[in-house]
Motif scaffolding. Structure first.
Motif, PDB file in Angstrom:
ATOM      1  N   MET A   1     -67.291 107.564  76.562  1.00 51.71           N
ATOM      2  CA  MET A   1     -67.413 108.503  77.865  1.00 51.71           C
ATOM      3  C   MET A   1     -66.439 108.107  78.882  1.00 51.71           C
ATOM      4  N   SER A   2     -65.813 108.849  79.529  1.00 47.09           N
ATOM      5  CA  SER A   2     -64.871 108.323  80.759  1.00 47.09           C
ATOM      6  C   SER A   2     -65.073 109.396  81.980  1.00 47.09           C
ATOM      7  N   THR A   3     -64.468 109.111  83.009  1.00 52.78           N
ATOM      8  CA  THR A   3     -64.407 110.198  84.185  1.00 52.78           C
ATOM      9  C   THR A   3     -62.964 109.906  84.513  1.00 52.78           C
ATOM     10  N   GLU A   4     -62.550 110.901  85.372  1.00 52.78           N
ATOM     11  CA  GLU A   4     -61.154 110.859  85.965  1.00 52.78           C
ATOM     12  C   GLU A   4     -60.736 109.713  86.663  1.00 52.78           C
ATOM     13  N   THR A   5     -59.702 108.834  86.532  1.00 54.41           N
ATOM     14  CA  THR A   5     -59.338 107.963  87.302  1.00 54.41           C
ATOM     15  C   THR A   5     -58.060 107.997  87.614  1.00 54.41           C
ATOM     16  N   PRO A   6     -57.139 107.300  88.487  1.00 56.68           N
ATOM     17  CA  PRO A   6     -56.002 107.338  88.861  1.00 56.68           C
ATOM     18  C   PRO A   6     -55.040 106.941  87.575  1.00 56.68           C
ATOM     19  N   SER A   7     -53.907 107.500  87.559  1.00 58.65           N
ATOM     20  CA  SER A   7     -52.781 106.989  86.497  1.00 58.65           C
ATOM     21  C   SER A   7     -52.296 105.726  86.933  1.00 58.65           C
ATOM     22  N   THR A   8     -52.178 105.433  88.043  1.00 57.40           N
ATOM     23  CA  THR A   8     -51.396 104.339  88.720  1.00 57.40           C
ATOM     24  C   THR A   8     -52.314 103.548  89.847  1.00 57.40           C
ATOM     25  N   THR A   9     -52.239 102.297  89.996  1.00 56.77           N
ATOM     26  CA  THR A   9     -52.895 101.748  91.027  1.00 56.77           C
ATOM     27  C   THR A   9     -51.889 100.538  91.526  1.00 56.77           C
ATOM     28  N   ARG A  10     -52.340  99.921  92.478  1.00 61.39           N
ATOM     29  CA  ARG A  10     -51.546  98.906  93.156  1.00 61.39           C
ATOM     30  C   ARG A  10     -52.067  97.504  93.128  1.00 61.39           C
ATOM     31  N   GLU A  11     -51.194  96.390  92.916  1.00 63.19           N
ATOM     32  CA  GLU A  11     -51.886  95.060  92.704  1.00 63.19           C
ATOM     33  C   GLU A  11     -50.732  94.036  93.559  1.00 63.19           C
ATOM     34  N   ILE A  12     -51.369  93.014  94.068  1.00 58.44           N
ATOM     35  CA  ILE A  12     -50.537  91.984  94.559  1.00 58.44           C
ATOM     36  C   ILE A  12     -50.112  90.893  93.393  1.00 58.44           C
ATOM     37  N   ALA A  81     -63.867  89.422  93.345  1.00 56.84           N
ATOM     38  CA  ALA A  81     -63.781  90.914  94.017  1.00 56.84           C
ATOM     39  C   ALA A  81     -65.097  91.611  93.851  1.00 56.84           C
ATOM     40  N   VAL A  82     -65.518  92.679  94.631  1.00 60.83           N
ATOM     41  CA  VAL A  82     -66.603  93.545  94.588  1.00 60.83           C
ATOM     42  C   VAL A  82     -66.244  94.844  94.567  1.00 60.83           C
ATOM     43  N   GLY A  83     -66.776  95.885  93.559  1.00 64.45           N
ATOM     44  CA  GLY A  83     -66.185  96.960  93.599  1.00 64.45           C
ATOM     45  C   GLY A  83     -67.216  98.063  92.842  1.00 64.45           C
ATOM     46  N   GLU A  84     -66.963  99.132  92.610  1.00 63.79           N
ATOM     47  CA  GLU A  84     -67.578 100.361  92.203  1.00 63.79           C
ATOM     48  C   GLU A  84     -66.893 100.894  90.805  1.00 63.79           C
ATOM     49  N   VAL A  85     -67.633 100.930  89.542  1.00 62.27           N
ATOM     50  CA  VAL A  85     -67.327 101.366  88.373  1.00 62.27           C
ATOM     51  C   VAL A  85     -67.142 102.790  88.555  1.00 62.27           C
ATOM     52  N   VAL A  86     -65.633 103.176  88.265  1.00 61.69           N
ATOM     53  CA  VAL A  86     -65.385 104.702  88.337  1.00 61.69           C
ATOM     54  C   VAL A  86     -65.058 105.257  87.000  1.00 61.69           C
ATOM     55  N   ALA A  87     -65.069 104.479  85.841  1.00 61.08           N
ATOM     56  CA  ALA A  87     -64.844 105.091  84.639  1.00 61.08           C
ATOM     57  C   ALA A  87     -65.226 104.043  83.518  1.00 61.08           C
ATOM     58  N   VAL A  88     -65.887 104.356  82.384  1.00 59.20           N
ATOM     59  CA  VAL A  88     -66.301 103.436  81.309  1.00 59.20           C
ATOM     60  C   VAL A  88     -65.731 104.188  80.026  1.00 59.20           C
ATOM     61  N   GLY A  89     -65.506 103.263  79.165  1.00 58.83           N
ATOM     62  CA  GLY A  89     -65.059 103.580  77.952  1.00 58.83           C
ATOM     63  C   GLY A  89     -66.088 103.672  76.832  1.00 58.83           C
TER      64      GLY A  89
END
Length: 344
Positions: A1-12, A81-89
């Protein structure tokens, strides 16, 4: 199962090696592809990530015994880091919307195994509190250099992420007098007014050993040291018989800006004769040793926060583009408490 996620992201990323302390010229926000999660993987949208001085040592990559991999040119930085799960495999034990902590900060989204995430739970009232550097403080002051009623406690680097909690925890555990150190007179006033310190020393024109003798004329029972160097030397000279020292940081080396300083050592001259004759115990604390006490700290921290017995000093820097500048400001000592980058 997955949900829509961005195709790109930014990192330092680290784009060049510094001669001295790393800063904005050595780091860059880079857009990178964000793959869909595979089996047992999740994508986390980061909300906050920690800015911490240990990155200096990881970038140099020379320190032996550090339980984290070094950073090379081209690598993305990382950290709590702290974050929110937006997609799962497929087969993941997490679900979209779950809030988690993990170690892939310094990016807007993180793709990682669900086993590398820890659900936040409800022990702490503020998600950012999960990024507090409180576990080593609690381990040091409740176990390793256990504070006893009436003890005089010295905390070096009292305005940092560790020290801004340590004075308060020492007081809650029964310390009779708490002395701190900081590089800034302005910070010293806040530490006395808000964060549990009876006296705060600012190393400078007056030799530090003299300042410490005046602030703790009967000596110290406990040291929580984040600095090393001359402050550790002076603490040995001021120690009472049976004093307990917990060494949790080495900022005198990590923040050394000179060309031959690389953050991988923090020499200090210690009077071993006094250590022996006064029965002083010195114990270094590594993050790898703290797992068993983390749950106890989180529970007590949450209780103290909700009751108002402790405050959590923090600075939130908005936006990933400000992250390189936030690291430089941390090295320059501009902030008090825990420094995090907050993502929209």
């Amino acid at each position: 199962m997955s949900t829509e996620t961005p195709s790109t992201t930014r990192e330092i990323r680290l784009v060049s090696l510094p001669e001295h302390l790393p800063g904005p010229d050595h780091l860059s926000a880079v857009e990178t592809p964000l793959p869909a999660p595979g089996p047992g993987q999740v994508v986390v949208r980061n909300r906050y990530f920690l800015v911490f001085p240990g990155l200096r040592t990881l970038i140099v990559g020379k320190a032996e015994g550090v339980p984290l991999p070094p950073l090379h040119v081209g690598d993305a930085l990382y950290g709590p880091a702290v974050g929110e799960v937006v997609a799962v495999g497929p087969g993941s034990g997490l679900r979209p919307g779950d809030e988690v902590t993990h170690l892939l900060g310094w990016r807007e989204h993180a793709l990682l195994a669900d086993t590398d995430c820890a659900p936040l739970g409800d022990a702490l009232p503020d998600p950012v509190a999960h990024l507090a550097s409180g576990t080593p403080v609690y381990a040091a002051l409740s176990r390793i250099a256990a504070v006893r009623p009436g003890d005089t406690v010295l905390v070096t680097g009292a305005a940092g992420a560790v020290g801004s909690l340590a004075g308060q925890v020492a007081r809650l555990l029964g310390a009779g007098r708490v002395v701190g150190t900081t590089r800034s007179p302005h910070k010293a006033e806040r530490l006395r007014a808000e964060l549990g310190y009876d006296a705060v020393l600012v190393p400078g024109a007056i030799p530090f050993a003299e300042q410490l003798a005046a602030a703790a004329p009967d000596g110290i029972d406990v040291l929580l040291d984040t600095v090393g160097g001359e402050q550790l030397t002076a603490a040995v000279g001021a120690a009472r018989h049976g004093a307990r020292f917990a060494l949790v940081g080495a900022l005198s080396g990590q923040l050394a800006a000179e060309r031959d300083g690389d953050g991988s050592s923090a020499p200090a001259e210690l009077d071993t004769f006094r250590i022996i004759t006064h029965g002083i115990a010195l114990h270094g604390i590594s993050g790898a040793d703290l797992g068993p006490i983390t749950a106890e700290w989180t529970k007590r921290f949450g209780e103290w926060l909700r009751s108002g017995e402790i405050v959590f000093p923090q600075v939130r820097i908005p936006g990933i583009d400000r992250a390189p500048e936030a690291l430089q400001e941390l090295f320059e000592g501009r902030h008090t408490g825990t420094v995090v980058v907050e993502l929209p």
